[in-house]
Design a protein around this motif. Sequence first.
Motif, mmCIF file in Angstrom:
data_model
loop_
_atom_site.group_PDB
_atom_site.id
_atom_site.type_symbol
_atom_site.label_atom_id
_atom_site.label_comp_id
_atom_site.label_asym_id
_atom_site.label_seq_id
_atom_site.Cartn_x
_atom_site.Cartn_y
_atom_site.Cartn_z
ATOM 1 N N ASP A 141 2.849 2.274 -3.271
ATOM 2 C CA ASP A 141 2.108 2.838 -4.398
ATOM 3 C C ASP A 141 1.978 4.351 -4.208
ATOM 4 N N ALA A 195 0.123 6.411 -5.493
ATOM 5 C CA ALA A 195 -1.267 6.860 -5.492
ATOM 6 C C ALA A 195 -1.874 6.846 -4.092
ATOM 7 N N ASN A 196 -1.256 6.103 -3.171
ATOM 8 C CA ASN A 196 -1.790 6.008 -1.807
ATOM 9 C C ASN A 196 -1.141 6.992 -0.843
ATOM 10 N N LYS A 197 -0.261 7.834 -1.352
ATOM 11 C CA LYS A 197 0.413 8.780 -0.470
ATOM 12 C C LYS A 197 -0.607 9.678 0.236
ATOM 13 N N MET A 243 -4.416 3.419 5.470
ATOM 14 C CA MET A 243 -4.520 2.035 5.019
ATOM 15 C C MET A 243 -5.717 1.386 5.718
ATOM 16 N N LYS A 284 -8.957 14.088 3.008
ATOM 17 C CA LYS A 284 -7.643 13.746 2.471
ATOM 18 C C LYS A 284 -6.673 13.550 3.609
ATOM 19 N N PHE A 293 0.828 -1.200 0.000
ATOM 20 C CA PHE A 293 0.000 0.000 0.000
ATOM 21 C C PHE A 293 0.869 1.259 0.000
ATOM 22 N N LYS A 294 1.885 1.291 0.857
ATOM 23 C CA LYS A 294 2.726 2.474 0.977
ATOM 24 C C LYS A 294 3.680 2.630 -0.201
ATOM 25 N N ARG A 332 -2.855 8.629 2.409
ATOM 26 C CA ARG A 332 -4.111 7.953 2.691
ATOM 27 C C ARG A 332 -3.959 6.985 3.866
ATOM 28 N N ALA A 389 -0.098 7.634 6.126
ATOM 29 C CA ALA A 389 -0.554 6.270 6.366
ATOM 30 C C ALA A 389 0.081 5.738 7.630
ATOM 31 N N ARG A 419 -7.445 -1.500 4.102
ATOM 32 C CA ARG A 419 -7.766 -2.607 3.214
ATOM 33 C C ARG A 419 -7.265 -3.921 3.806
ATOM 34 N N TYR A 428 -11.865 5.970 10.339
ATOM 35 C CA TYR A 428 -11.308 4.617 10.230
ATOM 36 C C TYR A 428 -11.479 3.855 11.547
#
Length: 279
Positions: A174, A176-178, A182, A274, A171-172, A180, A278, A184, A252
């Motif tokens: 990627d 695109a996940n900066k 986690m 936003k 996840f980290k 965000r 993470a 999942r 979360y």
Amino acid sequence: MNGYPWGAFGHGIGLAALAALAVMLVTFAIAVARGLHRIVDIAWGIGFTAVAVTGYAVSAGQGDDARRLLVTVLTAVWGLRLAVHIARRGRGHGEDARYEAMLDKAPGNRNLYALRMVYLLQGLLVVLVSLPVQAAQYIPGGLGPVAFAGCALWLVGLLFEAVGDAQLARFKADPANKGRIMDRGLWSWTRHPNYFGDFCVWWGLFLIVCDDPVVAAATLVSPLVMSCLLVGGSGKRLLERHMARRPGFAEYAARTSGFFPFPPRQGGLKETEKPQDAQ
């Protein structure tokens, strides 16, 4: 069971303590040379491995060979996997913010303060938490149903740790996940799959000594201490105190179990939120 060699067990604890101390002192020397005390986290798993291997070596001829080998292998697999994971995760990074904050408050020499409050304390905890592993080396009887249940619980714990760590790493990685949170995979069932995994591993190892109720009673403090560390000490409580400041974490936390895994509750992060980091 009768005839447990308490004297030999006590001698083994002393040698295990020396092994843990050696690991921590070598790590301290490397950390001082590199100016990076975060590497002590790598020594945590290595310390448990050293203690287990030492116990196996000095208990030859004392306990059941299958149990001796079993607890040694299970401890080493857990400890070395954790050490490798932490080493990879920290590669290329500077000092851990936790240690930086602690050492900024050091009364006097920062390195000597770290030696007392981090390395020696962790070495002591390694010896204390590993008491069931050391005690199992001297139980003369064969493995019973409770010990096999312990192996199953250990496996559940290892899978939660390894899978959770791998999911978070992907996840980290990627871009695109900066920024965000986690949420999942296993992280949608528990906010701390790695800490829950540790919990299962050490209660599983404890069950391997429960074939002898007296030994189990004498070493019960070990999984209790580990549980307290994971939930109320440097684990869940400390991490969530830091995470609570991050946008999106409250949502979360509202839908995700705090420790034991359960299906996620209804709800999710709003598209307009936003989060800035993470786990």
